[in-house]
Design a protein around this motif. Structure first.
Motif, PDB file in Angstrom:
ATOM      1  N   ALA A  44      10.339  68.792  82.653  1.00  0.00           N
ATOM      2  CA  ALA A  44      11.437  69.121  81.743  1.00  0.00           C
ATOM      3  C   ALA A  44      11.853  67.902  80.927  1.00  0.00           C
ATOM      4  CB  ALA A  44      12.619  69.667  82.536  1.00  0.00           C
ATOM      5  N   ARG A  45      11.930  66.753  81.581  1.00  0.00           N
ATOM      6  CA  ARG A  45      12.307  65.527  80.877  1.00  0.00           C
ATOM      7  C   ARG A  45      11.269  65.146  79.829  1.00  0.00           C
ATOM      8  NH1 ARG A  45      10.490  60.698  82.070  1.00  0.00           N
ATOM      9  NH2 ARG A  45       9.905  61.294  84.182  1.00  0.00           N
ATOM     10  N   LEU A  46       9.986  65.198  80.199  1.00  0.00           N
ATOM     11  CA  LEU A  46       8.926  64.828  79.267  1.00  0.00           C
ATOM     12  C   LEU A  46       8.883  65.775  78.069  1.00  0.00           C
ATOM     13  CD1 LEU A  46       6.079  64.020  81.826  1.00  0.00           C
ATOM     14  CD2 LEU A  46       7.410  62.377  80.499  1.00  0.00           C
ATOM     15  N   LEU A  47       9.130  67.069  78.299  1.00  0.00           N
ATOM     16  CA  LEU A  47       9.114  68.033  77.206  1.00  0.00           C
ATOM     17  C   LEU A  47      10.267  67.799  76.238  1.00  0.00           C
ATOM     18  CD1 LEU A  47       8.145  71.325  79.079  1.00  0.00           C
ATOM     19  CD2 LEU A  47       6.702  69.932  77.588  1.00  0.00           C
ATOM     20  N   VAL A  48      11.448  67.472  76.773  1.00  0.00           N
ATOM     21  CA  VAL A  48      12.599  67.200  75.907  1.00  0.00           C
ATOM     22  C   VAL A  48      12.334  65.968  75.043  1.00  0.00           C
ATOM     23  CG1 VAL A  48      15.016  66.470  75.899  1.00  0.00           C
ATOM     24  CG2 VAL A  48      14.289  68.331  77.377  1.00  0.00           C
ATOM     25  N   VAL A  49      11.780  64.932  75.657  1.00  0.00           N
ATOM     26  CA  VAL A  49      11.466  63.719  74.898  1.00  0.00           C
ATOM     27  C   VAL A  49      10.408  64.012  73.841  1.00  0.00           C
ATOM     28  CG1 VAL A  49      10.529  61.390  75.052  1.00  0.00           C
ATOM     29  CG2 VAL A  49      12.107  62.199  76.796  1.00  0.00           C
ATOM     30  N   GLY A  50       9.367  64.772  74.201  1.00  0.00           N
ATOM     31  CA  GLY A  50       8.343  65.138  73.234  1.00  0.00           C
ATOM     32  C   GLY A  50       8.921  65.926  72.060  1.00  0.00           C
ATOM     33  N   GLN A  51       9.842  66.840  72.355  1.00  0.00           N
ATOM     34  CA  GLN A  51      10.496  67.624  71.305  1.00  0.00           C
ATOM     35  C   GLN A  51      11.236  66.713  70.331  1.00  0.00           C
ATOM     36  OE1 GLN A  51      10.588  71.157  71.044  1.00  0.00           O
ATOM     37  NE2 GLN A  51      11.690  70.883  69.101  1.00  0.00           N
ATOM     38  N   HIS A  52      11.963  65.736  70.845  1.00  0.00           N
ATOM     39  CA  HIS A  52      12.724  64.837  69.994  1.00  0.00           C
ATOM     40  C   HIS A  52      11.812  63.922  69.178  1.00  0.00           C
ATOM     41  CE1 HIS A  52      16.964  65.540  71.057  1.00  0.00           C
ATOM     42  NE2 HIS A  52      16.496  65.894  72.238  1.00  0.00           N
ATOM     43  N   ARG A  53      10.605  63.719  69.622  1.00  0.00           N
ATOM     44  CA  ARG A  53       9.673  62.861  68.888  1.00  0.00           C
ATOM     45  C   ARG A  53       8.806  63.655  67.922  1.00  0.00           C
ATOM     46  NH1 ARG A  53       6.711  59.061  73.197  1.00  0.00           N
ATOM     47  NH2 ARG A  53       6.325  57.786  71.353  1.00  0.00           N
ATOM     48  N   GLY A  54       9.029  64.967  67.853  1.00  0.00           N
ATOM     49  CA  GLY A  54       8.286  65.809  66.926  1.00  0.00           C
ATOM     50  C   GLY A  54       7.054  66.457  67.516  1.00  0.00           C
ATOM     51  N   PHE A  55       6.860  66.337  68.848  1.00  0.00           N
ATOM     52  CA  PHE A  55       5.681  66.892  69.499  1.00  0.00           C
ATOM     53  C   PHE A  55       6.103  67.795  70.663  1.00  0.00           C
ATOM     54  CE2 PHE A  55       3.959  63.185  67.365  1.00  0.00           C
ATOM     55  CZ  PHE A  55       2.745  63.649  66.875  1.00  0.00           C
ATOM     56  N   PRO A  56       6.553  69.019  70.375  1.00  0.00           N
ATOM     57  CA  PRO A  56       6.891  69.953  71.464  1.00  0.00           C
ATOM     58  C   PRO A  56       5.675  70.201  72.347  1.00  0.00           C
ATOM     59  CG  PRO A  56       7.595  70.786  69.320  1.00  0.00           C
ATOM     60  CD  PRO A  56       6.730  69.611  69.045  1.00  0.00           C
ATOM     61  N   GLY A  57       5.891  70.185  73.663  1.00  0.00           N
ATOM     62  CA  GLY A  57       4.793  70.439  74.596  1.00  0.00           C
ATOM     63  C   GLY A  57       4.022  69.210  75.015  1.00  0.00           C
ATOM     64  N   MET A  58       4.354  68.044  74.476  1.00  0.00           N
ATOM     65  CA  MET A  58       3.621  66.820  74.816  1.00  0.00           C
ATOM     66  C   MET A  58       4.087  66.278  76.163  1.00  0.00           C
ATOM     67  SD  MET A  58       3.370  63.156  72.817  1.00  0.00           S
ATOM     68  CE  MET A  58       5.034  62.674  73.237  1.00  0.00           C
ATOM     69  N   LEU A  59       3.124  65.934  77.024  1.00  0.00           N
ATOM     70  CA  LEU A  59       3.418  65.395  78.351  1.00  0.00           C
ATOM     71  C   LEU A  59       3.112  63.910  78.472  1.00  0.00           C
ATOM     72  CD1 LEU A  59       2.012  68.300  80.560  1.00  0.00           C
ATOM     73  CD2 LEU A  59       4.396  67.871  79.930  1.00  0.00           C
TER      74      LEU A  59
END
Length: 278
Positions: free
Chosen positions: A57-72
Motif C-alpha cells: 500500500a505504501r509503495l503504491l501510494v508513493v508510485g501514484q504521487h510520482r506519476g507511476f500508479p502500480g509501480m512497486l
C-alpha cells in the motif's frame, strides 16, 4: 566470528583460515553457517522479507504521487568483482569485463529499501539470464503475493510492475523507457521513467537501508499506515490440478507482451495529462 566475517568479506575458501586463524576447514564452515543463521534470525522479520500488504500500500501510494500508479520499485543487476575467485572457475565468472564477477539482482524502492536480492550467478550471465532464474516473481506466480489493483487511463490492472532498463524482456511486470522517442509525449515519459529508475542506481551506490525516509517522503498527505490491513494474502488452494492450471495462467500473465505495450501506452498518456495539469 572472525572466520565467518573474513570469508564473507574477502571471498576466501574455508581452508584458508587454517593458516591465518588456526581453525580447521570444517570448524570454519560450521561457524559460517551459525553466523548466517543468526543474521537471518535477528533481521529477517524487518529486513529480509518480501513486502506485506502494508508495504505494498505504501509503495503504491508513493508510485501514484510520482506519476507511476502500480509501480512497486525498480529492478536492475550489477556485477560484483570477485577478487579471490579460484583460477579454475574464472572462465565462467568472466563476462563483459576482464575480471571475475558475481551478479547481484535487486529490487529497490524510493527510500533505498532493497526488498529483493538475488546473488550468486556467474558474471558470464546477463540480466535476461538472471531474471529467468530469479525468484522475484515466484510469489506472484504461486498466488501468494499481496493483491495489487489500480487503473490507468481507464484500463484496470491487477499486477504491480517494476521500472527496468531496455535489456529486460517486454513483460507485463516491467515498464521500460522508450529508446529515441519521437514526440513530446514519449519524450516526457522516457525522461520520467529514467529519473524514477535512478532509485535502484542509488541503492547500488549505498547498499544500505534508510528507514527514516519512509515516514518523510509523503509530506502532508498524511497517509495512515495503521489503517492498512497487514494480514497476508488469502491461502492458496491445495488442489494440485487447480494449482497447476492457476500457476500456468499467472505465469503467462506475467510474460504478456500485450499488457506490457498497453501499460506503457497508458502511462505515456497518464504522465502527459499530469504534465498538462501542472
Amino acid at each position: 566470528m572472525t572466520a565467518a566475517i573474513k570469508m564473507l568479506a574477502y571471498g576466501v575458501s574455508a581452508d584458508f583460515m587454517d593458516e591465518y586463524l588456526r581453525i580447521g576447514e570444517s570448524t570454519t564452515i560450521k561457524s559460517l553457517k551459525k553466523f548466517v543463521k543468526a543474521v537471518v534470525s535477528i533481521f529477517s522479520e524487518e529486513y529480509l522479507r518480501s513486502p506485506n500488504n502494508n508495504d505494498i500500500a505504501r509503495l503504491l501510494v508513493v508510485g501514484q504521487h510520482r506519476g507511476f500508479p502500480g509501480m512497486l520499485g525498480s529492478i536492475d543487476c550489477m556485477h560484483w568483482k570477485w577478487k579471490n575467485c579460484p583460477s579454475k572457475w574464472k572462465g565462467q565468472y568472466i563476462g563483459h569485463t576482464h575480471d571475475p564477477t558475481i551478479i547481484l539482482e535487486i529490487v529497490a524502492s524510493y527510500d533505498l529499501w532493497i526488498w529483493h536480492a538475488f546473488f550468486g550467478l556467474p558474471g558470464s550471465h546477463n540480466d535476461i539470464n538472471v531474471i529467468e532464474r530469479s525468484s522475484v516473481f515466484s510469489e506472484l506466480a504461486e498466488g501468494r503475493a499481496p493483491p495489487v489493483n489500480y487503473s490507468i487511463n481507464g484500463n484496470d490492472y491487477s499486477m504491480g510492475y517494476y521500472l527496468a532498463d531496455g535489456i529486460y524482456p517486454s513483460w507485463a511486470t516491467f515498464v521500460k523507457t522508450i529508446p529515441a522517442p519521437q514526440d513530446r509525449k514519449r519524450q516526457h515519459f522516457a525522461s520520467a521513467q529514467e529519473a524514477a529508475r535512478k532509485d535502484v542506481e542509488r541503492a547500488f551506490g549505498v547498499l544500505q537501508i534508510c528507514n527514516y525516509e519512509r515516514h518523510t517522503y509523503l509530506g502532508e498527505n498524511n497517509f495512515d499506515y495503521d489503517q492498512i490491513d497487514n494480514n497476508g494474502p488469502e491461502p492458496v488452494s491445495h488442489n494440485p490440478t487447480c494449482n497447476l492450471m492457476q500457476f500456468i495462467e499467472r505465469h503467462n500473465s506475467i510474460r504478456d507482451r500485450g499488457i506490457h505495450s498497453q501499460l506503457q501506452a497508458d502511462l505515456v498518456e497518464h504522465l502527459w495529462q499530469l504534465q498538462g495539469q501542472s
